[in-house]
Write a protein that holds these residues in place. Sequence first.
Motif, PDB file in Angstrom:
ATOM      1  N   LYS A 597       0.930  -1.287  -0.023  1.00 20.55           N
ATOM      2  CA  LYS A 597       0.243   0.322   0.320  1.00 20.55           C
ATOM      3  C   LYS A 597       1.304   1.396  -0.134  1.00 20.55           C
ATOM      4  CE  LYS A 597      -3.553   0.276   2.158  1.00 20.55           C
ATOM      5  NZ  LYS A 597      -4.814  -0.058   3.580  1.00 20.55           N
ATOM      6  N   ILE A 598       0.782   2.222  -0.427  1.00 21.39           N
ATOM      7  CA  ILE A 598       1.184   3.964  -0.505  1.00 21.39           C
ATOM      8  C   ILE A 598      -0.113   4.448   0.198  1.00 21.39           C
ATOM      9  CG2 ILE A 598       1.594   5.500  -2.453  1.00 21.39           C
ATOM     10  CD1 ILE A 598       2.160   4.269  -4.144  1.00 21.39           C
ATOM     11  N   LYS A 599       0.269   5.479   1.325  1.00 23.71           N
ATOM     12  CA  LYS A 599      -0.493   6.435   1.897  1.00 23.71           C
ATOM     13  C   LYS A 599       0.365   7.442   1.733  1.00 23.71           C
ATOM     14  CE  LYS A 599      -1.411   5.230   6.129  1.00 23.71           C
ATOM     15  NZ  LYS A 599      -1.874   5.278   7.801  1.00 23.71           N
ATOM     16  N   ILE A 600      -0.697   8.229   1.058  1.00 22.01           N
ATOM     17  CA  ILE A 600      -0.286   9.747  -0.022  1.00 22.01           C
ATOM     18  C   ILE A 600      -0.372  10.571   1.692  1.00 22.01           C
ATOM     19  CG2 ILE A 600      -0.705  12.065  -0.926  1.00 22.01           C
ATOM     20  CD1 ILE A 600      -1.915  10.221  -2.675  1.00 22.01           C
ATOM     21  N   ASP A 601       1.193  11.173   1.987  1.00 14.65           N
ATOM     22  CA  ASP A 601       1.536  12.181   2.811  1.00 14.65           C
ATOM     23  C   ASP A 601      -0.006  13.365   2.492  1.00 14.65           C
ATOM     24  OD1 ASP A 601       2.468  14.933   4.843  1.00 14.65           O
ATOM     25  OD2 ASP A 601       2.750  12.740   5.190  1.00 14.65           O
ATOM     26  N   ARG A 602      -0.198  13.978   4.425  1.00 13.92           N
ATOM     27  CA  ARG A 602      -1.197  15.090   4.507  1.00 13.92           C
ATOM     28  C   ARG A 602      -1.156  16.075   3.709  1.00 13.92           C
ATOM     29  NH1 ARG A 602      -3.704  15.449   8.412  1.00 13.92           N
ATOM     30  NH2 ARG A 602      -3.944  12.984   9.420  1.00 13.92           N
ATOM     31  N   ALA A 603       0.085  16.270   3.928  1.00 14.84           N
ATOM     32  CA  ALA A 603       0.765  17.492   3.191  1.00 14.84           C
ATOM     33  C   ALA A 603       0.231  17.956   1.394  1.00 14.84           C
ATOM     34  CB  ALA A 603       1.799  17.706   3.135  1.00 14.84           C
ATOM     35  N   PHE A 604       0.065  16.869   1.257  1.00 11.93           N
ATOM     36  CA  PHE A 604      -0.714  16.853  -0.716  1.00 11.93           C
ATOM     37  C   PHE A 604      -2.046  17.305  -1.041  1.00 11.93           C
ATOM     38  CE2 PHE A 604       3.634  14.951  -0.834  1.00 11.93           C
ATOM     39  CZ  PHE A 604       4.352  15.545  -1.763  1.00 11.93           C
ATOM     40  N   VAL A 605      -2.149  16.330   0.656  1.00 12.97           N
ATOM     41  CA  VAL A 605      -4.083  16.320   0.323  1.00 12.97           C
ATOM     42  C   VAL A 605      -4.667  17.567   1.016  1.00 12.97           C
ATOM     43  CG1 VAL A 605      -5.719  15.767   1.179  1.00 12.97           C
ATOM     44  CG2 VAL A 605      -4.142  13.629   0.207  1.00 12.97           C
ATOM     45  N   ASP A 606      -3.912  18.585   2.021  1.00 13.44           N
ATOM     46  CA  ASP A 606      -4.323  19.528   2.410  1.00 13.44           C
ATOM     47  C   ASP A 606      -4.595  21.059   1.724  1.00 13.44           C
ATOM     48  OD1 ASP A 606      -4.947  21.598   4.707  1.00 13.44           O
ATOM     49  OD2 ASP A 606      -3.125  22.430   4.392  1.00 13.44           O
ATOM     50  N   SER A 620      -0.637  11.759  -9.930  1.00 16.14           N
ATOM     51  CA  SER A 620       0.630  10.918 -10.643  1.00 16.14           C
ATOM     52  C   SER A 620       0.864   9.638  -9.981  1.00 16.14           C
ATOM     53  CB  SER A 620       2.219  12.420 -10.756  1.00 16.14           C
ATOM     54  OG  SER A 620       2.328  12.203  -8.893  1.00 16.14           O
ATOM     55  N   THR A 621       0.796   9.713  -8.571  1.00 16.80           N
ATOM     56  CA  THR A 621       0.640   8.782  -7.351  1.00 16.80           C
ATOM     57  C   THR A 621      -0.367   7.264  -7.056  1.00 16.80           C
ATOM     58  OG1 THR A 621       2.227  10.501  -5.946  1.00 16.80           O
ATOM     59  CG2 THR A 621       1.070   8.478  -5.103  1.00 16.80           C
ATOM     60  N   LEU A 622      -1.501   8.198  -8.237  1.00 18.38           N
ATOM     61  CA  LEU A 622      -2.163   7.518  -7.902  1.00 18.38           C
ATOM     62  C   LEU A 622      -2.136   6.354  -9.455  1.00 18.38           C
ATOM     63  CD1 LEU A 622      -5.405   9.565  -7.252  1.00 18.38           C
ATOM     64  CD2 LEU A 622      -4.951   7.371  -6.199  1.00 18.38           C
ATOM     65  N   ILE A 623      -1.702   7.595 -10.856  1.00 17.69           N
ATOM     66  CA  ILE A 623      -1.559   6.671 -11.676  1.00 17.69           C
ATOM     67  C   ILE A 623      -0.159   5.556 -11.397  1.00 17.69           C
ATOM     68  CG2 ILE A 623      -1.142   6.939 -14.025  1.00 17.69           C
ATOM     69  CD1 ILE A 623      -1.858   9.403 -14.284  1.00 17.69           C
ATOM     70  N   VAL A 632      -4.204   2.891  -2.735  1.00 15.44           N
ATOM     71  CA  VAL A 632      -3.034   3.918  -2.135  1.00 15.44           C
ATOM     72  C   VAL A 632      -4.571   4.286  -0.899  1.00 15.44           C
ATOM     73  CG1 VAL A 632      -3.184   6.133  -2.676  1.00 15.44           C
ATOM     74  CG2 VAL A 632      -2.590   4.206  -3.964  1.00 15.44           C
ATOM     75  N   LEU A 633      -4.255   4.660   0.003  1.00 19.25           N
ATOM     76  CA  LEU A 633      -4.889   5.821   1.246  1.00 19.25           C
ATOM     77  C   LEU A 633      -4.529   7.365   1.092  1.00 19.25           C
ATOM     78  CD1 LEU A 633      -6.271   4.082   4.384  1.00 19.25           C
ATOM     79  CD2 LEU A 633      -4.759   6.142   3.796  1.00 19.25           C
ATOM     80  N   ALA A 634      -5.475   8.242   1.024  1.00 23.37           N
ATOM     81  CA  ALA A 634      -4.601   9.489   1.471  1.00 23.37           C
ATOM     82  C   ALA A 634      -5.387  10.381   2.583  1.00 23.37           C
ATOM     83  CB  ALA A 634      -5.422  10.351   0.534  1.00 23.37           C
TER      84      ALA A 634
END
Length: 711
Positions: A597-606, A620-623, A632-634
């Motif tokens: 799994k990949i966890k996208i850091d909250r800084a990008f979601v924010d 690009s991460t999702l692709i 992927v979990l955000a």
Amino acid sequence: MLQVFSCIVTDHDLRYIAAAVAVCVLGCMLTIRLFSRARRTTGLQRLNWLFLTGTMGGATTWTTHFLSMLGYLPEVTSSYDPSVTLVSLFLAVSTAMIGFGLATYGRRSMFVEAGGGIIGLGIAAMHYTGMSAYMVQGVVEYDRGFAIASIILGTLFGVLATNRVVRPSTRFCRYGAIAALVAAIASTHFTGMASLNVVFDPRVVEPTELLSTYFMSFGVTAITLLLLSLGASTYAIDSQTNMAAVARYRHLSLHDPLTNLPNRAAFNEHLATVLENCRLDDTARFVVLSFDLDRFKEINDVHGHSAGDAVLRTIAERTSQCLADGEFLARMGGDEFVAIKQQCYSRTEAAAMAHRLLDQIARPIAWNNQVFSVSSSVGIATYPLDGKTLDDLMAQSDVAMYRAKNTASGSVCFYDASMDFAARERNALAIEMRHGIEKGEFELFYQQQNDTVSREIIGFEVLLRWRHGQRGMITPGDFIPIAESTGFILELGEWVLRMACIEAAGWKNPLKIAVNVAAQQIADPRFPAMVHQILIDSGLAPSRLELEITESGIVADQQRALHAIRQLKTLGVKIAMDDYGTGYSSLSTLQSFPFDKIKIDRAFVDGVETNRQSAAIIRSTLILAASLDIPVLAEGVETEQHIDFLRNEGCLQVQGYLFGRPTPRSEIEHVVNAVPPLSDTSAEARPIVEASRVPADEDGKHTPSRFAASA
């Protein structure tokens, strides 16, 4: 007494007396020194020194006697019996050996004085034996009173000589021993000579095979010079050997054997000298710089102590070569170093030295076809601004160093008084943290993770909280860095993982959990076996456990981390990359490591609503994840706009305050103990539940920093 003085002045050639006195004083000095040396040795070496002592002492007595006799001015012709003369020499040497030997082996008993008495009696025996070799045309008579007095005086002064060596009361006693031995020889000879009376008798016929006075003078002089030279040379060689040995031992005691840098004792001695000089000069200034090596423990743990030793030797050599005049560097132990810069009157000078050291430390180190990269941070304390004692300056430079390490690797930090309070607080928390587990002050909180489309709960993220008895609730941001810096993170991380598995194993709803793993845990070779044992003890299915690993936690030693991750996956445990996008080389890491799994850091979601770069990184991460078939979990989802964007871009799992804040176990009972639909009872059918590092805010707002439950 007047008769003795008259004998010396009127009956002797004072030139011979002066020569005899010089020989006696020099010989006695060497004899006492050799005797002292013999007492400091043992075994065969002691016997060798006693042989030299006896030879020198006996020869000194014999030479003094015959030089004085050569200066004696009788009114008749005289000569010497060679055989008796040699017997007197043997007698002088043998009795001196016995006396000094008894005084040496007698340690501090009365045998010491007994040995001195034998030396004195030996001097008298040599004197009167030598006198029997004195041949004159007449009759030799003795005054019994003076003869007895000479024996008594020699014995008493001999006792005093050994007594002053073995039982000194002041540092001048060794000179007293020399004076006593000189007095023993001189008093015996001249008192004995005062008892001598030669009466001319023409009827006495001298033997033909005698030594003339001139031949005797030459022989005595030659033997004297030979023995004095031998004794002096022997003692000089031994003294030089001792000095070299002492210098060698001192060097070893003051230098680190691995790096050859000065050690802690040498540093303390040097700093004490610098402080003393500064007290004499009010204008003097200097700085103390403390630093240790980052990631050094990992090198030791992974590659062995040979690699660590090579790193220390290389860094010691490089840093010592860059030192300027007035600079001093020491290894305090392990990977800790301290330096001093004298005559330093500005922060710029101190910082320049610190950066010189850091530049040398940061250079790559090659060892056995491998290249190591280490870094450091430097703390600086200034005399007299920050402290005026050794302990104060050391403590303050340490405090500044830890502040520098918390800032960034390669930083230089000067001490200021405000650091003391923070340092005391950190130390107090470090001590109390160990008792916190025993007292049950630590507890697990859970934050739900949700399906992006259905919004159903698919798992929980475990968070660690410390409910301190006096301080109240302490956030992970305050105690996790302390646990990492003290090494307690290993024990704390194991506790979190064990408790999370035990609690999850008791849930009726078999949701998955995820626990963050610290870099120190991944570097620990025992970690996979420990995870396996916890799964066995708790009864949790391995497929329900997901371990989150940050990229910064594996970049220090990727081979070790890869080996550990493969062992964990063999157990059936899932592995997630946490904080994706904030690491060093995320693409290459994804390619090298088998993440689930990949966890996208909250800084990008924010920043997805206002920042085009953040949105582009998420797309690009999702692709990339879709092409690698990795879920992927955000993190950090707090608004409807966030979830709408993520759902539209194809992100299927989210986590954030939009769905719920971290809560204690009691508040999720209705979820974890709800019986799932029959189709969902399989553990493999449920999505992964994770344990993150998001601290709870009282106001429910987004918290920028994230601290793992176990990292």
